[in-house]
Design a protein around this motif. Structure first.
Motif, PDB file in Angstrom:
ATOM      1  N   ARG A  40      -4.145  11.101   3.928  1.00 52.47           N
ATOM      2  CA  ARG A  40      -4.517   9.695   3.833  1.00 52.47           C
ATOM      3  C   ARG A  40      -4.351   8.993   5.167  1.00 52.47           C
ATOM      4  NH1 ARG A  40      -1.984   8.200  -1.971  1.00 52.47           N
ATOM      5  NH2 ARG A  40      -3.354   9.537  -3.155  1.00 52.47           N
ATOM      6  N   SER A  82      -2.343  14.087  -1.016  1.00 51.62           N
ATOM      7  CA  SER A  82      -2.013  12.796  -0.422  1.00 51.62           C
ATOM      8  C   SER A  82      -1.645  12.905   1.051  1.00 51.62           C
ATOM      9  CB  SER A  82      -0.843  12.155  -1.187  1.00 51.62           C
ATOM     10  OG  SER A  82       0.325  12.923  -1.011  1.00 51.62           O
ATOM     11  N   GLU A 139       2.164   1.716  -3.522  1.00 49.02           N
ATOM     12  CA  GLU A 139       1.106   2.232  -4.392  1.00 49.02           C
ATOM     13  C   GLU A 139       0.893   3.728  -4.163  1.00 49.02           C
ATOM     14  OE1 GLU A 139      -0.485   0.735  -6.949  1.00 49.02           O
ATOM     15  OE2 GLU A 139       0.978  -0.844  -6.572  1.00 49.02           O
ATOM     16  N   GLU A 140       0.925   4.155  -2.913  1.00 47.41           N
ATOM     17  CA  GLU A 140       0.788   5.582  -2.622  1.00 47.41           C
ATOM     18  C   GLU A 140       1.943   6.370  -3.222  1.00 47.41           C
ATOM     19  OE1 GLU A 140      -0.007   6.873   1.358  1.00 47.41           O
ATOM     20  OE2 GLU A 140      -1.268   5.135   1.749  1.00 47.41           O
ATOM     21  N   GLU A 172       1.679   9.235  -5.984  1.00 44.32           N
ATOM     22  CA  GLU A 172       2.241  10.552  -5.693  1.00 44.32           C
ATOM     23  C   GLU A 172       3.270  10.935  -6.752  1.00 44.32           C
ATOM     24  OE1 GLU A 172       4.869  12.519  -2.171  1.00 44.32           O
ATOM     25  OE2 GLU A 172       3.233  11.194  -1.582  1.00 44.32           O
ATOM     26  N   SER A 217       0.830  -1.211   0.000  1.00 41.14           N
ATOM     27  CA  SER A 217       0.000   0.000   0.000  1.00 41.14           C
ATOM     28  C   SER A 217       0.864   1.261   0.000  1.00 41.14           C
ATOM     29  CB  SER A 217      -0.972   0.010   1.178  1.00 41.14           C
ATOM     30  OG  SER A 217      -0.277   0.132   2.400  1.00 41.14           O
TER      31      SER A 217
END
Length: 99
Positions: A74, A71, A44-45, A49, A41
């Motif tokens: 989150r 972002s 993926e962030e 970004e 995860s």
């Protein structure tokens, strides 16, 4: 090779030890799976970004700082290298002694 002084463990003791080891390994597997899911995860962030930064840089419209601001709120916080090291070390702390 066993010496004459060492007692031979019976089958029941050996099976009990194996059950205990397998249970510990299952717990470690679960921890590793959670760590891998979290790392996935985070990656993926970071990819999202990075894509936002690249889009902002190529379009020339929005500044990269403004693109990144979306972002920040989150729920999944990035993991620090210290936290990652701790997670990986705790997964490797399994004892490997024989019965």
């Amino acid at each position: 090779m066993k010496t004459a002084e060492e007692p031979t463990p019976n089958l029941g003791q050996t099976l009990e030890w194996l059950r205990k080891e397998l249970a510990e390994m299952q717990i470690q597997d679960q921890r590793l799976l959670l760590t891998l899911k979290h790392l996935h995860s985070v990656l993926e962030e970071l990819r999202a970004e990075s894509a936002q930064w690249e889009d902002a840089r190529s379009s020339g419209g929005t500044s990269p700082i403004r693109a990144r601001a979306g972002s920040e709120g989150r729920s999944c916080q990035p993991i620090s290298s210290r936290q990652l090291t701790h997670l990986l070390q705790s997964a490797d702390s399994r004892r490997s002694s024989l019965p």
